[in-house]
Design a protein around this motif. Structure first.
Motif, PDB file in Angstrom:
ATOM      1  N   ALA A  18     -71.534   7.534  18.662  1.00 42.22           N
ATOM      2  CA  ALA A  18     -70.209   7.674  19.592  1.00 42.22           C
ATOM      3  C   ALA A  18     -68.981   7.184  18.974  1.00 42.22           C
ATOM      4  N   GLU A  19     -68.865   6.076  18.482  1.00 39.68           N
ATOM      5  CA  GLU A  19     -67.864   5.665  17.771  1.00 39.68           C
ATOM      6  C   GLU A  19     -67.465   6.383  16.661  1.00 39.68           C
ATOM      7  N   GLU A  20     -68.132   6.802  15.702  1.00 40.75           N
ATOM      8  CA  GLU A  20     -67.929   7.771  14.616  1.00 40.75           C
ATOM      9  C   GLU A  20     -67.023   9.180  15.251  1.00 40.75           C
ATOM     10  N   LEU A  21     -67.728   9.618  16.207  1.00 38.80           N
ATOM     11  CA  LEU A  21     -67.156  10.657  16.706  1.00 38.80           C
ATOM     12  C   LEU A  21     -66.054  10.703  17.306  1.00 38.80           C
ATOM     13  N   TYR A  22     -65.704   9.561  18.006  1.00 40.77           N
ATOM     14  CA  TYR A  22     -64.646   9.221  18.885  1.00 40.77           C
ATOM     15  C   TYR A  22     -63.265   8.793  17.683  1.00 40.77           C
ATOM     16  N   HIS A  31     -58.167  15.231  21.919  1.00 47.46           N
ATOM     17  CA  HIS A  31     -58.309  14.493  23.106  1.00 47.46           C
ATOM     18  C   HIS A  31     -59.489  14.451  23.735  1.00 47.46           C
ATOM     19  N   VAL A  32     -60.180  13.499  23.533  1.00 49.93           N
ATOM     20  CA  VAL A  32     -61.633  13.265  24.053  1.00 49.93           C
ATOM     21  C   VAL A  32     -61.735  11.601  24.528  1.00 49.93           C
ATOM     22  N   THR A  33     -62.476  11.428  25.572  1.00 50.75           N
ATOM     23  CA  THR A  33     -62.559   9.945  25.856  1.00 50.75           C
ATOM     24  C   THR A  33     -63.648   9.438  24.898  1.00 50.75           C
ATOM     25  N   LYS A  34     -63.841   8.260  25.259  1.00 50.25           N
ATOM     26  CA  LYS A  34     -64.956   7.623  24.568  1.00 50.25           C
ATOM     27  C   LYS A  34     -66.417   8.141  25.094  1.00 50.25           C
ATOM     28  N   GLN A  35     -66.121   8.060  26.512  1.00 49.10           N
ATOM     29  CA  GLN A  35     -67.446   8.506  27.398  1.00 49.10           C
ATOM     30  C   GLN A  35     -67.818  10.046  26.755  1.00 49.10           C
ATOM     31  N   GLN A  36     -66.890  10.771  26.637  1.00 46.47           N
ATOM     32  CA  GLN A  36     -67.062  12.202  26.045  1.00 46.47           C
ATOM     33  C   GLN A  36     -67.704  12.338  24.791  1.00 46.47           C
ATOM     34  N   ALA A  37     -67.095  11.339  24.030  1.00 44.72           N
ATOM     35  CA  ALA A  37     -67.922  11.382  22.652  1.00 44.72           C
ATOM     36  C   ALA A  37     -68.996  10.862  22.577  1.00 44.72           C
ATOM     37  N   ALA A  38     -69.207   9.856  23.394  1.00 42.08           N
ATOM     38  CA  ALA A  38     -70.763   9.286  23.548  1.00 42.08           C
ATOM     39  C   ALA A  38     -71.699  10.141  23.911  1.00 42.08           C
ATOM     40  N   HIS A  39     -71.359  11.145  25.145  1.00 44.00           N
ATOM     41  CA  HIS A  39     -72.106  12.239  25.553  1.00 44.00           C
ATOM     42  C   HIS A  39     -72.587  13.091  24.787  1.00 44.00           C
ATOM     43  N   VAL A  40     -71.704  13.700  23.609  1.00 45.53           N
ATOM     44  CA  VAL A  40     -71.738  14.590  22.855  1.00 45.53           C
ATOM     45  C   VAL A  40     -72.608  14.057  21.615  1.00 45.53           C
ATOM     46  N   ALA A  41     -72.386  13.207  21.219  1.00 45.88           N
ATOM     47  CA  ALA A  41     -73.224  12.162  19.959  1.00 45.88           C
ATOM     48  C   ALA A  41     -74.605  12.181  20.601  1.00 45.88           C
TER      49      ALA A  41
END
Length: 87
Positions: A18-22, A31-41
């Motif tokens: 998630a952190e890499e994607l963010y 523009h994505v949130t850390k939560q969105q990045a975590a869900h996608v990852a």
């Protein structure tokens, strides 16, 4: 598309955090949130999705539509298509 590049992309997606994607999103001014990045990852990790094949593109687009919205997903899809043409 070069099969080696395809394998590298798939491997990276399989181990994406998630952190890499963010951080990638921040670098690309997406523009994505850390939560969105975590869900996608979480949804693409270890799935073997090949974004260079139509079935993989559909699967990835479905995930992005659900997690970040259709407008941003469409924008990212166009960016990926452009990037893939340049490789």
């Amino acid at each position: 598309m070069n099969p080696i590049i395809e394998q590298l992309v798939i491997q990276k997606m399989n181990h994406l955090t998630a952190e890499e994607l963010y951080q990638y999103a921040v670098q690309c001014k997406i523009h994505v949130t850390k939560q969105q990045a975590a869900h996608v990852a979480g949804r693409v990790r270890n799935k073997g999705i090949n974004p260079f094949q139509p079935s993989g593109q559909k699967a990835l687009r479905r995930i992005l539509d659900e997690e970040i919205g259709e407008n941003l997903a469409e924008h990212l899809e166009k960016q990926f298509e452009q990037l893939a043409k340049n490789l």
